[in-house]
Design a protein around this motif. Structure first.
Motif, PDB file in Angstrom:
ATOM      1  N   MET A   1       0.676  -1.597  -0.136  1.00  0.00           N
ATOM      2  CA  MET A   1       0.257  -0.209  -0.018  1.00  0.00           C
ATOM      3  C   MET A   1       1.290   1.294  -0.189  1.00  0.00           C
ATOM      4  SD  MET A   1      -3.217   1.164   2.365  1.00  0.00           S
ATOM      5  CE  MET A   1      -2.103   1.653   3.710  1.00  0.00           C
ATOM      6  N   ASN A   2       1.146   1.534   1.314  1.00  0.00           N
ATOM      7  CA  ASN A   2       2.004   2.917   1.330  1.00  0.00           C
ATOM      8  C   ASN A   2       3.931   2.576   1.585  1.00  0.00           C
ATOM      9  OD1 ASN A   2       0.227   5.250   0.925  1.00  0.00           O
ATOM     10  ND2 ASN A   2      -0.539   4.386   2.465  1.00  0.00           N
ATOM     11  N   THR A   3       4.797   2.688   0.971  1.00  0.00           N
ATOM     12  CA  THR A   3       5.533   2.930   1.027  1.00  0.00           C
ATOM     13  C   THR A   3       6.569   2.961   1.974  1.00  0.00           C
ATOM     14  OG1 THR A   3       6.476   5.161  -0.225  1.00  0.00           O
ATOM     15  CG2 THR A   3       6.874   1.976  -1.276  1.00  0.00           C
ATOM     16  N   SER A   4       7.213   2.442   2.722  1.00  0.00           N
ATOM     17  CA  SER A   4       7.775   2.870   4.579  1.00  0.00           C
ATOM     18  C   SER A   4       9.361   3.649   3.621  1.00  0.00           C
ATOM     19  CB  SER A   4       8.352   1.590   5.438  1.00  0.00           C
ATOM     20  OG  SER A   4       7.179   1.553   5.753  1.00  0.00           O
ATOM     21  N   ILE A   5       9.823   4.776   4.480  1.00  0.00           N
ATOM     22  CA  ILE A   5      10.656   5.632   4.318  1.00  0.00           C
ATOM     23  C   ILE A   5      11.972   5.883   5.723  1.00  0.00           C
ATOM     24  CG2 ILE A   5      10.293   6.409   2.136  1.00  0.00           C
ATOM     25  CD1 ILE A   5       8.958   8.672   3.029  1.00  0.00           C
ATOM     26  N   TYR A   6      12.876   5.814   5.840  1.00  0.00           N
ATOM     27  CA  TYR A   6      13.985   5.830   7.052  1.00  0.00           C
ATOM     28  C   TYR A   6      14.040   6.718   6.949  1.00  0.00           C
ATOM     29  CZ  TYR A   6      13.529   0.698   9.080  1.00  0.00           C
ATOM     30  OH  TYR A   6      13.249   0.319   9.339  1.00  0.00           O
ATOM     31  N   GLN A   7      13.679   7.913   8.093  1.00  0.00           N
ATOM     32  CA  GLN A   7      14.454   8.612   8.592  1.00  0.00           C
ATOM     33  C   GLN A   7      14.469   9.407   9.783  1.00  0.00           C
ATOM     34  OE1 GLN A   7      10.501  11.208   8.279  1.00  0.00           O
ATOM     35  NE2 GLN A   7      10.794  12.086   6.005  1.00  0.00           N
ATOM     36  N   THR A   8      15.778   9.965   9.300  1.00  0.00           N
ATOM     37  CA  THR A   8      16.289  10.688  10.687  1.00  0.00           C
ATOM     38  C   THR A   8      15.925  11.823  10.597  1.00  0.00           C
ATOM     39  OG1 THR A   8      18.450   8.793  10.824  1.00  0.00           O
ATOM     40  CG2 THR A   8      17.999  10.672  12.354  1.00  0.00           C
TER      41      THR A   8
ATOM     42  N   GLN B 169      -5.377   9.739   2.711  1.00  0.00           N
ATOM     43  CA  GLN B 169      -4.757   8.794   3.009  1.00  0.00           C
ATOM     44  C   GLN B 169      -3.425   9.155   4.090  1.00  0.00           C
ATOM     45  OE1 GLN B 169      -1.263   9.116   0.056  1.00  0.00           O
ATOM     46  NE2 GLN B 169      -2.007   6.823  -1.335  1.00  0.00           N
ATOM     47  N   MET B 170      -3.335   7.365   3.879  1.00  0.00           N
ATOM     48  CA  MET B 170      -2.341   7.195   4.931  1.00  0.00           C
ATOM     49  C   MET B 170      -1.250   6.653   4.782  1.00  0.00           C
ATOM     50  SD  MET B 170      -4.772   7.412   7.876  1.00  0.00           S
ATOM     51  CE  MET B 170      -3.579   7.188   9.426  1.00  0.00           C
ATOM     52  N   GLN B 171      -0.296   7.649   5.272  1.00  0.00           N
ATOM     53  CA  GLN B 171       1.053   8.024   5.008  1.00  0.00           C
ATOM     54  C   GLN B 171       0.913   7.004   5.977  1.00  0.00           C
ATOM     55  OE1 GLN B 171       1.942   9.962   1.871  1.00  0.00           O
ATOM     56  NE2 GLN B 171       4.053   8.351   2.493  1.00  0.00           N
ATOM     57  N   GLU B 172       2.366   5.450   5.644  1.00  0.00           N
ATOM     58  CA  GLU B 172       3.127   5.013   6.455  1.00  0.00           C
ATOM     59  C   GLU B 172       4.290   5.731   6.303  1.00  0.00           C
ATOM     60  OE1 GLU B 172       1.413   1.072   8.134  1.00  0.00           O
ATOM     61  OE2 GLU B 172       3.641   0.733   7.637  1.00  0.00           O
ATOM     62  N   HIS B 173       5.118   5.822   7.360  1.00  0.00           N
ATOM     63  CA  HIS B 173       6.734   5.886   7.739  1.00  0.00           C
ATOM     64  C   HIS B 173       7.039   6.110   9.033  1.00  0.00           C
ATOM     65  CE1 HIS B 173       6.292  10.340   8.317  1.00  0.00           C
ATOM     66  NE2 HIS B 173       6.996  10.075   9.666  1.00  0.00           N
ATOM     67  N   THR B 174       8.769   5.421   8.693  1.00  0.00           N
ATOM     68  CA  THR B 174       9.365   4.809  10.519  1.00  0.00           C
ATOM     69  C   THR B 174      10.540   5.842  10.729  1.00  0.00           C
ATOM     70  OG1 THR B 174       9.486   2.779   8.928  1.00  0.00           O
ATOM     71  CG2 THR B 174      11.038   3.301  10.967  1.00  0.00           C
ATOM     72  N   VAL B 175      10.581   6.636  11.983  1.00  0.00           N
ATOM     73  CA  VAL B 175      10.863   7.744  11.968  1.00  0.00           C
ATOM     74  C   VAL B 175      11.729   6.702  12.418  1.00  0.00           C
ATOM     75  CG1 VAL B 175       9.225   9.436  12.242  1.00  0.00           C
ATOM     76  CG2 VAL B 175      10.138   8.246  13.853  1.00  0.00           C
ATOM     77  N   SER B 176      13.454   6.879  12.848  1.00  0.00           N
ATOM     78  CA  SER B 176      14.120   6.472  13.752  1.00  0.00           C
ATOM     79  C   SER B 176      14.726   8.021  14.663  1.00  0.00           C
ATOM     80  CB  SER B 176      15.459   6.192  13.216  1.00  0.00           C
ATOM     81  OG  SER B 176      16.340   6.267  12.939  1.00  0.00           O
ATOM     82  N   PHE B 177      15.438   7.568  15.847  1.00  0.00           N
ATOM     83  CA  PHE B 177      16.015   8.126  16.473  1.00  0.00           C
ATOM     84  C   PHE B 177      16.716   8.084  18.280  1.00  0.00           C
ATOM     85  CE2 PHE B 177      12.313   8.209  19.918  1.00  0.00           C
ATOM     86  CZ  PHE B 177      11.301   7.961  20.138  1.00  0.00           C
TER      87      PHE B 177
END
Lengths: 106, 321
Positions: A1-8, B169-177
């Motif tokens: 569905m939606n792509t995951s993007i890594y972000q710092t 739209q639901m946007q998925e993302h991953t944040v790292s910290f």
């Protein structure tokens, strides 16, 4: 569905305990009205530090206190003195729980 | 959808007076408020209570509900009759979108979102033209060891975004910290612009993460200080002893002073959570005794008691020995 993007993120901060939040930031973060926050400071529920310009700043740990105070006020119609007492008792209860004392079953 | 028996939710009979309804709400609200009651279902119960009170406290809504619901039971399949809502005030509400969002489907089918929204009653609010989005809040659990050493964390966020054609739209993302060394329970980590979408073309709100320590099988933290309940044998406490003990930063040799009792705190300065002035680490002594399982062990206990004929643990309770 939606792509995951890594972000710092560059905007990640651990809030310090003295002047992390201005009055305006505390209002927005807690969704509590400014006059209410002012009353909490005057009642001694919140600790504010004034800078050289007289503006109030708050440590990060005050945020949770404001949110609880606001919910008690909004949902249970607790007045200022009651909020102060309730927060004090909730703090004590949390301390007892952390040393493993059993709490009553509701 | 399912029928909800609001009287049952509030523990009331159908002929409850206005005063009884109000009082029941006050008592139950204090009981189930999520800030007061930490049970997993308290938030759901509090919302359900609020909805029940919203209906029963309003004479018109209550009358409409009573008329409709007299023959239904909780959980039964329910549909409002086709002529429901015509000609009654109660059927339309003036709830703002935010207020309506908290009500169940059952409630909405009876009392609706009503004429709230653009025209609005006194309670409907027009969203501002351009403003920063709401700040969001969450908790993040870390282990005590993470605070001693610092840690890296990632969080999966699902964030609503407006697409070009106006859909959400639901946007998925991953944040790292990074979790910094010395972080303690109750501190807040702010992730900029990870909160609610801005109004108009205003900026996004922020996401606040409140730090919580996962319960640790051995240690507990109070602010910067860390505690360990340390079991010791009766002779170690009475005579003193050198013992090896664990701490989050490694094993240490600890001297138990002679004449120690249960509850005594022994301090290791500076071995609590890291900081400019680090916290302290405390061992809290707990005297434990071995069971008298064999005849020899039982004999040893009898000899022990023979040496302490004058020991009277219940003397202060007033009954005779």
């Amino acid at each position: 569905m939606n792509t995951s993007i890594y972000q710092t993120l560059s905007t990640v901060e651990l809030l310090d305990e003295r002047d992390a939040l201005s009055l305006e930031e505390l209002c927005r973060a807690s969704a509590a009205p400014t006059p209410f926050i002012v009353e909490l400071v005057e009642e001694g529920v919140l600790q504010a530090h004034a800078d050289s310009g007289g503006n109030w700043h708050f440590g990060g740990t005050q945020l949770a206190r404001v949110r609880v105070a606001h919910r008690l006020h909004r949902d249970l119609e607790v007045n200022l003195a009651g909020i102060a007492l309730a927060l004090q008792l909730l703090d004590e209860l949390a301390q007892w729980q952390s040393i493993g004392r059993p709490t009553p079953v509701r | 959808m399912q029928f909800k028996d609001y009287y049952e939710v509030m523990g009331l009979k159908r002929d409850a007076t206005v005063e009884q309804i109000r009082r029941a709400y006050r008592v139950l609200a204090r009981k189930f408020h999520p800030d007061v009651n930490k049970a997993a279902d308290s938030e759901a119960r509090f919302k359900e209570l609020g909805e029940a009170y919203e209906v029963l406290k309003d004479p018109e809504k209550r009358a409409a509900y009573d008329q409709l619901g007299a023959n239904w039971k909780t959980g039964q399949d329910f549909r409002p009759p086709p002529d429901w809502g015509t000609g009654t005030e109660a059927a339309g509400g003036t709830y703002s979108d935010a207020e309506a969002a908290q009500f169940s489907d059952f409630f909405e089918s009876l009392f609706g979102r009503g004429q709230g929204g653009a025209g609005g009653g006194a309670r409907a609010k027009r969203p501002p033209l351009r403003a920063q989005g709401e700040d969001h809040h969450a908790r993040i659990q870390i282990d005590l060891e993470d605070s001693y050493s610092g840690a890296q964390r990632s969080l999966n966020l699902r964030v609503p975004q407006l697409t070009a054609d106006g859909h959400v739209q639901m946007q998925e993302h991953t944040v790292s910290f990074a979790i910094p060394r010395g972080v303690r329970a109750g501190q807040q980590i702010r992730l900029g612009a990870q909160g609610g979408p801005g109004h108009g073309d205003g900026p996004r709100g922020d996401l606040y993460l409140e730090v919580e320590f996962r319960p640790h099988p051995r240690y507990r933290a109070e602010r910067h200080d860390v505690y360990l309940d340390l079991p010791v044998a009766p002779w170690e406490a009475a005579l003193g002893a050198e013992v090896e003990v664990p701490t989050p930063t490694g094993t240490v040799a600890l001297t138990i002073p002679p004449g120690s009792t249960t509850g005594r705190k022994l301090r290791l300065k500076g071995r609590g959570l890291p900081a400019a002035t680090p916290g302290d680490f405390y061992f809290v002594l707990q005297i434990v005794q071995p069971a008298a399982s064999t005849p020899a062990e039982q004999a040893a206990y009898r000899d022990f008691s023979a040496q302490f004929k004058h020991f009277s643990p219940r003397a202060h309770l007033g009954a005779s020995a």
